[in-house]
Scaffold this active site. Structure first.
Site, PDB file in Angstrom:
ATOM      1  N   SER A   3       0.833  -1.190   0.000  1.00 33.43           N
ATOM      2  CA  SER A   3       0.000   0.000   0.000  1.00 33.43           C
ATOM      3  C   SER A   3       0.881   1.259   0.000  1.00 33.43           C
ATOM      4  CB  SER A   3      -0.973  -0.062   1.192  1.00 33.43           C
ATOM      5  OG  SER A   3      -1.998   0.887   1.057  1.00 33.43           O
ATOM      6  N   ASP A   5      -8.278  -5.528  -6.163  1.00 31.59           N
ATOM      7  CA  ASP A   5      -8.098  -4.263  -5.430  1.00 31.59           C
ATOM      8  C   ASP A   5      -8.930  -3.180  -6.114  1.00 31.59           C
ATOM      9  OD1 ASP A   5      -7.078  -1.878  -4.206  1.00 31.59           O
ATOM     10  OD2 ASP A   5      -5.164  -2.883  -3.827  1.00 31.59           O
ATOM     11  N   HIS A  16      -7.730  -5.020  -1.669  1.00 26.68           N
ATOM     12  CA  HIS A  16      -6.506  -4.336  -1.241  1.00 26.68           C
ATOM     13  C   HIS A  16      -5.824  -5.141  -0.132  1.00 26.68           C
ATOM     14  CE1 HIS A  16      -3.827  -0.947  -0.969  1.00 26.68           C
ATOM     15  NE2 HIS A  16      -4.119  -0.705   0.288  1.00 26.68           N
TER      16      HIS A  16
END
Length: 339
Positions: A128, A282, A311
């Site tokens: 991330s 995602d 995600h």
């Protein structure tokens, strides 16, 4: 305290503001070898601290502390490194200056070179916002970084990503009627709505449709949203969150003097061997965005994590996803570099 602090003195940020007595919190795993070439840098993601990275570190894993010296620097604004919650006036709470990914990586570079005397990094890896730091390391210090492995992370907030982060920010600002003068009235209780907003983006349609939250011990959708999303966000300081959201929204690897906003040039300048692993489902750091980026990086492989976990395929929760990431990191670390 299970981490260390590097005091950086007064730091002039990319914004031009000087942050006095800045510091980075970090934790190391393993030992630095004599050649100082067994180094892995593993930055933290939005809202995370070094502890949340530890699922990917262990004996027999790619990030094996018996082989590598692994440095986990904490993101500015995460509550351990310099943050709104731990900085004295005049830069406390809502007055904390804006910090960029470029600021973070420049300070991490100081940690690596000044504290440890390291000149070569075998791998920069991250999930991330940790992933965008891996891209930034590759673009800013190409002569130093041999490999990068961003997973669930993109090299800039594409427009949709920006809007998702803006929705989280708006949920928090709504608690004070969008009145900037009242930001210091925000409390952790105001984070409840932010958690609910993020619940719709962190995981995929199929995750919810197939009720995969039952694997985590939740017997209903509501208990999952409350138990995971509300609770985890209400543990966070709202001003830290606003800082990290701003960092995420402005996290373009080309937004600095090296590239002056030329995003494609920044990607083409990454010479590291790269393994880019988006989550296939995602919703806001999409595989399509990552594929565009991978196509411009000279030595990149694009290897999506086929997963229903959106995600959070990169969050260390689902064992199949964890194995996929670890296997790819092992392959990447086994590749020889020209360095």
């Amino acid at each position: 305290m299970d981490y260390e602090i590097m005091n950086l003195g007064d730091v002039t940020l990319q914004s031009g503001v000087t942050l006095p007595s800045a510091f980075l919190a970090y934790k190391t795993y393993g030992k630095l070898n004599e050649q100082k070439d067994n180094v892995i840098v593993y930055p933290t993601a939005f809202g995370d601290q070094h502890v949340q990275n530890e699922w990917l570190i262990g004996s027999g894993m790619a990030l094996d502390p018996e082989k590598y010296f692994i440095i986990v620097p904490n993101l500015l604004g995460n509550g351990l490194s310099s943050s709104p919650s731990n900085t004295p006036p005049p830069f406390d709470r809502a007055h904390f200056p804006q910090v960029t990914i470029y600021d973070n990586v420049r300070l991490q570079h100081r940690l690596v070179t000044e504290k440890f005397g390291i000149q070569k990094i075998a791998l920069v890896v991250g999930w991330s916002m940790g992933g965008i730091q891996a891209f930034q390391w590759g673009a800013t210090y190409p002569e130093m970084v041999e490999r990068i492995a961003p997973f669930g992370g993109i090299a800039k907030p594409w427009p949709h990503t920006f809007v998702v982060l803006d929705g989280m920010r708006a949920a928090l600002l709504a608690a004070v009627g969008f009145d900037a003068s009242k930001l210091n009235q925000l409390t952790s209780a105001d984070m409840r709505a932010v958690g609910r907003v993020y619940a719709g983006w962190g995981l995929s349609h199929s995750f919810y449709r197939e009720e995969l939250y039952r694997q985590l011990g939740f017997d209903s959708l509501e208990s999952f949203v409350v138990g995971v999303w509300e609770h985890s966000f209400m543990k966070m300081d709202p001003h830290n969150v606003l800082t990290m959201l701003w960092t995420g929204q402005h996290a373009d690897i080309s937004a600095n003097p090296s590239y002056n906003g030329d995003f494609d040039k920044a990607l083409k300048s990454i010479t590291a061997l790269a393994c880019i692993m988006p989550g296939s489902t995602d919703l806001f750091c999409t595989a399509d965005d990552n594929e565009y980026e991978a196509n411009l990086i000279p030595n990149a492989v694009f290897n999506p994590i086929e997963s229903n976990w959106g995600h959070f395929a990169g969050r260390g929760i689902n064992s199949a996803d964890n194995k996929f990431i670890d296997d790819n990191l092992k392959r990447l670390l086994a590749l020889r570099t020209n360095g």
